[in-house]
Design an enzyme around this catalytic site. Structure first.
Site, PDB file in Angstrom:
ATOM      1  N   HIS A  57      21.166 -16.049 -17.385  1.00 19.97           N
ATOM      2  CA  HIS A  57      21.162 -16.172 -15.914  1.00 19.97           C
ATOM      3  C   HIS A  57      19.946 -15.467 -15.322  1.00 19.97           C
ATOM      4  O   HIS A  57      19.332 -15.957 -14.390  1.00 19.97           O
ATOM      5  CB  HIS A  57      22.423 -15.520 -15.324  1.00 19.97           C
ATOM      6  CG  HIS A  57      23.703 -16.188 -15.706  1.00 19.97           C
ATOM      7  ND1 HIS A  57      24.635 -15.589 -16.520  1.00 19.97           N
ATOM      8  CD2 HIS A  57      24.215 -17.395 -15.369  1.00 19.97           C
ATOM      9  CE1 HIS A  57      25.669 -16.395 -16.672  1.00 19.97           C
ATOM     10  NE2 HIS A  57      25.435 -17.502 -15.993  1.00 19.97           N
TER      11      HIS A  57
ATOM     12  N   ASP B 286      23.313 -26.291 -20.751  1.00 18.71           N
ATOM     13  CA  ASP B 286      24.310 -27.271 -20.306  1.00 18.71           C
ATOM     14  C   ASP B 286      23.576 -28.575 -19.996  1.00 18.71           C
ATOM     15  O   ASP B 286      23.412 -28.962 -18.834  1.00 18.71           O
ATOM     16  CB  ASP B 286      25.054 -26.750 -19.085  1.00 18.71           C
ATOM     17  CG  ASP B 286      25.854 -25.496 -19.418  1.00 18.71           C
ATOM     18  OD1 ASP B 286      26.668 -25.549 -20.350  1.00 18.71           O
ATOM     19  OD2 ASP B 286      25.631 -24.459 -18.771  1.00 18.71           O
TER      20      ASP B 286
ATOM     21  N   GLN C 298      25.329 -31.389 -18.003  1.00 19.08           N
ATOM     22  CA  GLN C 298      25.469 -30.953 -16.607  1.00 19.08           C
ATOM     23  C   GLN C 298      24.134 -31.119 -15.873  1.00 19.08           C
ATOM     24  O   GLN C 298      24.085 -31.673 -14.762  1.00 19.08           O
ATOM     25  CB  GLN C 298      25.919 -29.490 -16.578  1.00 19.08           C
ATOM     26  CG  GLN C 298      25.767 -28.815 -15.224  1.00 19.08           C
ATOM     27  CD  GLN C 298      26.356 -27.411 -15.209  1.00 19.08           C
ATOM     28  OE1 GLN C 298      27.557 -27.244 -15.264  1.00 19.08           O
ATOM     29  NE2 GLN C 298      25.531 -26.382 -15.094  1.00 19.08           N
TER      30      GLN C 298
ATOM     31  N   SER D 271      25.820 -17.318 -23.625  1.00 13.71           N
ATOM     32  CA  SER D 271      26.839 -17.979 -22.805  1.00 13.71           C
ATOM     33  C   SER D 271      27.864 -16.921 -22.429  1.00 13.71           C
ATOM     34  O   SER D 271      28.162 -16.029 -23.236  1.00 13.71           O
ATOM     35  CB  SER D 271      27.525 -19.077 -23.632  1.00 13.71           C
ATOM     36  OG  SER D 271      28.777 -19.412 -23.065  1.00 13.71           O
TER      37      SER D 271
ATOM     38  N   ARG E 197      30.841 -17.325 -22.343  1.00  7.96           N
ATOM     39  CA  ARG E 197      32.008 -17.497 -23.228  1.00  7.96           C
ATOM     40  C   ARG E 197      31.817 -16.846 -24.595  1.00  7.96           C
ATOM     41  O   ARG E 197      32.783 -16.698 -25.336  1.00  7.96           O
ATOM     42  CB  ARG E 197      32.343 -18.981 -23.394  1.00  7.96           C
ATOM     43  CG  ARG E 197      32.946 -19.583 -22.129  1.00  7.96           C
ATOM     44  CD  ARG E 197      33.509 -20.972 -22.363  1.00  7.96           C
ATOM     45  NE  ARG E 197      34.319 -21.403 -21.246  1.00  7.96           N
ATOM     46  CZ  ARG E 197      33.906 -22.193 -20.251  1.00  7.96           C
ATOM     47  NH1 ARG E 197      32.661 -22.619 -20.240  1.00  7.96           N
ATOM     48  NH2 ARG E 197      34.730 -22.546 -19.284  1.00  7.96           N
TER      49      ARG E 197
HETATM   50  O1  PAF Z   1      26.808 -23.882 -15.104  1.00 10.25           O
HETATM   51  C1  PAF Z   1      27.650 -23.261 -14.416  1.00 10.25           C
HETATM   52  O2  PAF Z   1      27.757 -22.030 -14.472  1.00 10.25           O
HETATM   53  C2  PAF Z   1      28.580 -24.025 -13.498  1.00 10.25           C
HETATM   54  O3  PAF Z   1      28.942 -25.242 -14.052  1.00 10.25           O
HETATM   55  C3  PAF Z   1      28.012 -24.218 -12.087  1.00 10.25           C
HETATM   56  C4  PAF Z   1      26.736 -25.049 -12.104  1.00 10.25           C
HETATM   57  C5  PAF Z   1      27.720 -22.854 -11.460  1.00 10.25           C
HETATM   58  C6  PAF Z   1      29.023 -24.954 -11.198  1.00 10.25           C
HETATM   59  O4  PAF Z   1      30.209 -24.244 -11.073  1.00 10.25           O
END
Ligand code: PAF
Length: 282
Positions: free
Chosen positions: A37, A150, A153, A185, A187
């Site tokens: 992040h 991701d 996504q 991650s 997780r």
């Molecule tokens: O990748 C993520 O952490 C989530 O899927 C997101 C993009 C914040 C949407 O909740």
């Protein structure tokens, strides 16, 4: 870091920047922040004047038997990390703020939303796209950064932005890995000590196919077989899917062209991990 917990206080913080013509960079997250992040935040900073990070564990993207309730929520630690990173605004809406109890309109992800992750997590991408669309309307950023870990996504968010005409530039942030290749991650925190060493299996399998591709293998079946054989050496790891897709369509492609994407998802005990690698001939 300045904190907003609802759209009106968020606007109060951001309107001044907007009218001064500042570029807003947005990083949506579900918190439990790690170096992956932080690298997205740095990327947002490089493309904007003001960085906004949202932390919202979005209930609509979790299936009924998934980890919504146990998903880590270390708010104080996350806010400290955002402060240390000089993030300008943190947006932490509650579920009630994001979803009126009679909310019924959602974003349909289209056919790619039901493949790969979507096969194992029905409605996951509907939840992701719906919350991202809402956050985009609330934050109204110039650019938004999403991690390439991701991959599906990211593909679907780009499609949504294109198909629904969001005037937002989507920027891809590279996957950050541990020294042994495991993609960072939130997780990963679920992995027990014994599972941690098995967690690199997926990355190793993708790497085996990447090497085979470099040495000339182009058959989708051969690449898939190489990856499945590599993971099958470990009976504790089970494969949900592992394959190669076109980066333009997110559909399997055979023979596999240069710049395609290897994607995979595995389970180790109750932990589900995903990862991907771009194939490069040279
Ligand atoms: O990748 C993520 O952490 C989530 O899927 C997101 C993009 C914040 C949407 O909740």
């Amino acid at each position: 870091v300045q904190i907003a917990r609802e759209p009106s206080s968020l606007s109060a913080l951001l309107d001044g920047f907007r009218s001064a013509g500042r570029r807003l960079g947005f990083v949506p997250t579900m918190g439990a922040l790690h170096d992956g992040h932080l690298s997205l935040i740095d990327k947002a900073r490089a493309h904007s004047d003001v960085v906004v990070v949202s932390i919202f564990v979005n209930p609509t993207q979790f299936g009924p038997n998934e980890d919504y309730l146990k998903y880590p929520r270390p708010e104080t630690k996350d806010l400290q990390l955002l402060t240390d990173r000089n993030v300008d605004v943190a947006y932490l809406p509650s579920v009630a703020v994001m979803y009126p109890s009679d909310a019924s309109v959602t974003v349909d992800p289209g056919p790619v939303g039901s493949e790969f992750e979507g096969r194992f997590r029905p409605d996951h991408f509907r939840g992701v796209l719906t919350v991202v669309a809402k956050l985009f309307h609330q934050v109204r950023p110039t650019v938004a950064v999403f991690g390439s870990k991701d991959a599906q996504q990211l593909f679907l968010i780009r499609q949504m932005v294109r198909d629904l005409n969001f005037a937002i530039e989507i920027i891809e942030g590279e996957t950050v890995r541990e020294a042994d290749g495991l993609a960072l991650s939130s997780r990963n925190a679920y992995l027990k000590a014994a599972e941690r060493s098995q967690a690199t299996r997926l990355y190793r399998a993708l790497s085996v196919a990447r090497t085979a591709f470099k040495s000339g293998v182009r058959s989708l079946e051969q690449l898939k077989e190489a990856m499945i054989d590599s993971i099958a050496q470990d009976r504790v790891v089970s494969v949900d899917y592992i394959t190669a897709v076109s980066r333009d369509t997110f559909v399997e492609i055979d023979p596999v062209p240069d710049e395609s994407l290897l994607i995979g998802a595995v389970r180790i005990g109750s932990v589900r991990l995903i990862d991907n690698l771009v194939l490069k001939a040279a």
